[in-house]
Design an enzyme around this catalytic site. Sequence first.
Site, PDB file in Angstrom:
ATOM      1  N   SER A 135       0.844  -1.191   0.000  1.00 47.54           N
ATOM      2  CA  SER A 135       0.000   0.000   0.000  1.00 47.54           C
ATOM      3  C   SER A 135       0.880   1.242   0.000  1.00 47.54           C
ATOM      4  CB  SER A 135      -0.964  -0.042   1.196  1.00 47.54           C
ATOM      5  OG  SER A 135      -2.002   0.898   1.068  1.00 47.54           O
ATOM      6  N   ARG A 203     -11.941   7.183   8.413  1.00 46.44           N
ATOM      7  CA  ARG A 203     -11.500   5.807   8.610  1.00 46.44           C
ATOM      8  C   ARG A 203     -12.563   4.810   8.136  1.00 46.44           C
ATOM      9  NH1 ARG A 203      -7.188   2.475   8.770  1.00 46.44           N
ATOM     10  NH2 ARG A 203      -7.331   0.863  10.369  1.00 46.44           N
ATOM     11  N   ASP A 280      -8.589  -6.263  -5.086  1.00 48.80           N
ATOM     12  CA  ASP A 280      -8.009  -5.045  -4.524  1.00 48.80           C
ATOM     13  C   ASP A 280      -8.600  -3.854  -5.279  1.00 48.80           C
ATOM     14  OD1 ASP A 280      -6.467  -2.892  -3.664  1.00 48.80           O
ATOM     15  OD2 ASP A 280      -4.587  -4.017  -3.680  1.00 48.80           O
ATOM     16  N   HIS A 309      -7.549  -5.655  -0.853  1.00 52.57           N
ATOM     17  CA  HIS A 309      -6.338  -4.883  -0.594  1.00 52.57           C
ATOM     18  C   HIS A 309      -5.623  -5.348   0.669  1.00 52.57           C
ATOM     19  CE1 HIS A 309      -3.536  -1.608  -0.646  1.00 52.57           C
ATOM     20  NE2 HIS A 309      -3.954  -1.147   0.516  1.00 52.57           N
ATOM     21  N   ASP A 310      -6.351  -5.734   1.689  1.00 54.14           N
ATOM     22  CA  ASP A 310      -5.741  -6.187   2.944  1.00 54.14           C
ATOM     23  C   ASP A 310      -5.046  -7.534   2.819  1.00 54.14           C
ATOM     24  OD1 ASP A 310      -6.200  -4.005   4.513  1.00 54.14           O
ATOM     25  OD2 ASP A 310      -7.795  -4.895   5.718  1.00 54.14           O
TER      26      ASP A 310
END
Length: 337
Positions: A135, A203, A280, A309-310
Amino acid sequence: MAEVSIGSLILDSNKTLHDVTLAYERVGKKDAPAILVCHALTGDQYAVGTIENPGWWSGLIGPGKAIDTDIFQVITFNILGGCNGSTGPISVNPETGTPYRAAFPDLTIRDMVRAEFKALQKLGIPHLTAVLGGSLGGMKTLEWGHLYPDFVDGIFPLAVTPAYSDFGIAFNHIGIKAIEYDDGFNEGNYAESAELKGLQLARMTGMVTYRSGGMFNGRFKRRRDSTQFDVESYLTYQGEKLAKRFDANSYVTLLKAMNTHDVRSEKIKVPIYSLSFTHDLLYPSEGMIPWLQQQPNASWEIVETEFGHDGFLVEFEKWGRLIVEKLNQLSITQPMH
């Protein structure tokens, strides 16, 4: 907390930060070949951590693990502009004697890498076997290959693309505006006791992009109590949790730096070993592989995962072996420094 002072740093903006400090974690034998690990947006220097408080990559780094600390020493810096010990908006400006807060200058990814290069020199590390990161950390990893090709043997950019996409910039814009529109933010000069709902919302917005729709649907299954859906309470919790540990000005600073990342026109001569992750949303493989195909020495894998993505933070059993294979190749093809 381990820290290293690097003096003054001239930024891409031509502004100068004075008395810059970077906080870091260093594990393994200090005479071993060095690997630099770069954390993501709200990460910190504790990639390995302790037994009581394992770090965010403790499943990947350690004795006998993919990044073997019986073979390598591993250094991770808290990012310049962060809020876990490195110089950032909550740091004291030596010119005023008060925290920078809203006066902290804009940064680029290259500013962060230049700071870390100076820090490694201060720590007496003359060369890196590899740089790894995902990232935002992947952005830094690419810049390491671009800026210091003679200092590093190979780079491992994970869950990243050569430039941040318009889709990613759009979500960053929403996050930044959520913070700036919060009256409590006070243009970056907020009270320490302020409960910043804008940061919480930023967030929550980001969390939606980090994992796949299938992961959300499979985990929450539209479950609810009498007041809200489980997915709603999950996002609220994540927003509140982040706001308690992370500085809002740092969050804005780092998002803006991510937006400026762009190495599309660069030819990186060091070996590139890249991993992309299916689903992602922010850094899809189709945004990375065409660029890699134009590089002089690049290889890549696409890791199948519902984590999106994680994926670079979990399921090390799926892709850790790829790191091992490429590190072994580097050790064979590159002289030991």
